[in-house]
Design an enzyme around this catalytic site. Structure first.
Site: not given
Ligand code: NAP
Length: 299
Positions: A16-17, A45, A70-71, A108, A110-111, A134
């Site tokens: 997403q980000v 990877d 790992h989200t 990045y 998280t809360d 998480y």
């Molecule tokens: N989502 C939320 O509500 C939230 C809230 C607070 C903070 N955050 C933080 O914001 C950041 C971005 O989150 P997001 O929502 O954009 O996450 P996301 O949409 O789940 O994207 C995570 C990405 O990580 C990739 N990934 C997973 N395993 C991997 C690996 N072994 N090697 C390389 N890439 C890998 C995924 O690829 P695949 O799709 O191919 O698995 C995906 O592209 C993260 O640090 C998260 O912790 C997120």
């Protein structure tokens, strides 16, 4: 006009980000996109330390931006090892490689590092006592990255949504169309944050760091970066529904009535004043961004 654009190695370009970062950073930098699948960028990877080391060595980036993680909050409860490797081991490795190279890292978090017992927005120095695997592994990732001594910026954000990827807004939109009735928890309070706003603020930070004269750049370290305002998941759902042309009976429910494998904080609003003071940045109110995001979807 910026000459000499910085080179950015972006990890997780199809999250997403990450997806929004590709667009936002493309204007001000030369971005090398990487994805786990190899679709839309170099295949990388993050669990493959040798490949990560080789890629960093080949690209020699000025910035490593890590949007991969790992989200899956509930799945993480049973995938503890995978969660720790991705959320904690990997950022530490990126910090070590960046320190060796003299590159900066933006990462990045998280809360969900907070327990949610506060009644006022959390500041960066407040004690973090996560309730979930998480949250715990993300906290370890922050700490281990910062301990490498790299020039690192950790941006804690919350409740991320957008028009790309998997998130609450898209799930609600689908459910509103499929169901006539829905219950959503109203006793967890946070700040829904549009992925595009996170990406645009990140690009501004990169630009500012690049443009600041030697010795005058804002301090790196840990910052909160979320939308302004707060709401519950129920309030968020209601606002999404109001912006759609469908009808659905949405009722509030409690966390107790909606048990999940991972415990979530009841209150995880973050105080963003440190970011504002250091970088002059303030993300818009969550409701304004939601309107913009959904309008963007329809155009
Ligand atoms: N989502 C939320 O509500 C939230 C809230 C607070 C903070 N955050 C933080 O914001 C950041 C971005 O989150 P997001 O929502 O954009 O996450 P996301 O949409 O789940 O994207 C995570 C990405 O990580 C990739 N990934 C997973 N395993 C991997 C690996 N072994 N090697 C390389 N890439 C890998 C995924 O690829 P695949 O799709 O191919 O698995 C995906 O592209 C993260 O640090 C998260 O912790 C997120």
């Amino acid at each position: 006009m910026i000459d000499n654009k910085p080179k950015v190695l972006l990890l997780g370009s199809d999250g997403q980000v990450g997806w929004e970062l590709q667009r936002a950073l493309g204007v001000i930098s030369e971005v090398v996109n990487t994805t786990l699948s190899g679709q839309g960028g170099l295949q990388l990877d993050l669990l493959d330390a040798k490949a990560v080391r080789e890629t960093v060595g080949q690209i020699e980036p000025d910035y490593i931006i890590n949007a991969a993680a790992h989200t899956a909050v509930d799945t993480a409860e049973t995938e503890v090892d995978l969660s720790r490797r991705l959320n904690a081991d990997a950022p530490e490795l990126l910090g070590q490689l960046a320190a060796e190279l003299g590159a900066k890292v933006i990462h990045y978090s998280t809360d969900f590092v907070f327990s949610g017992t506060s009644d006022k927005p959390y500041r960066e120095e407040d004690a973090a006592t996560p309730l979930s695997v998480y949250g715990q592994t993300k906290l370890e990732g922050e700490q281990r990255l910062l301990a490498t001594g790299a020039d690192a910026l950790v941006l804690r954000t919350s409740w991320v949504y957008g028009n790309y990827g998997h998130n609450f807004m898209l799930t609600m939109m689908r459910l509103f169309r499929e169901k006539g009735q829905l219950s959503v928890v109203d006793d967890q309070i946070g700040a829904p944050t549009w992925s595009r706003m996170i990406a645009e603020a990140t690009a501004q930070i990169v630009h500012q760091l690049r443009m600041s004269a030697e010795g005058t750049a804002p301090q790196l370290g840990l910052y909160h970066m979320t939308a302004a305002g707060e709401t519950s998941w129920f309030g968020f759902a209601q606002s999404i529904l109001e912006l759609m042309d469908v009808s659905c009976n949405v009722q509030p429910t409690s966390t107790e009535n909606y048990p999940t494998p991972a415990k979530r904080p009841a209150y995880s609003v973050l105080d963003n004043s440190k970011l504002n003071q250091a970088f002059g940045l303030q993300l818009p109110d969550w409701h304004d961004s939601l309107q913009q995001c959904m309008a963007d979807r329809l155009t």
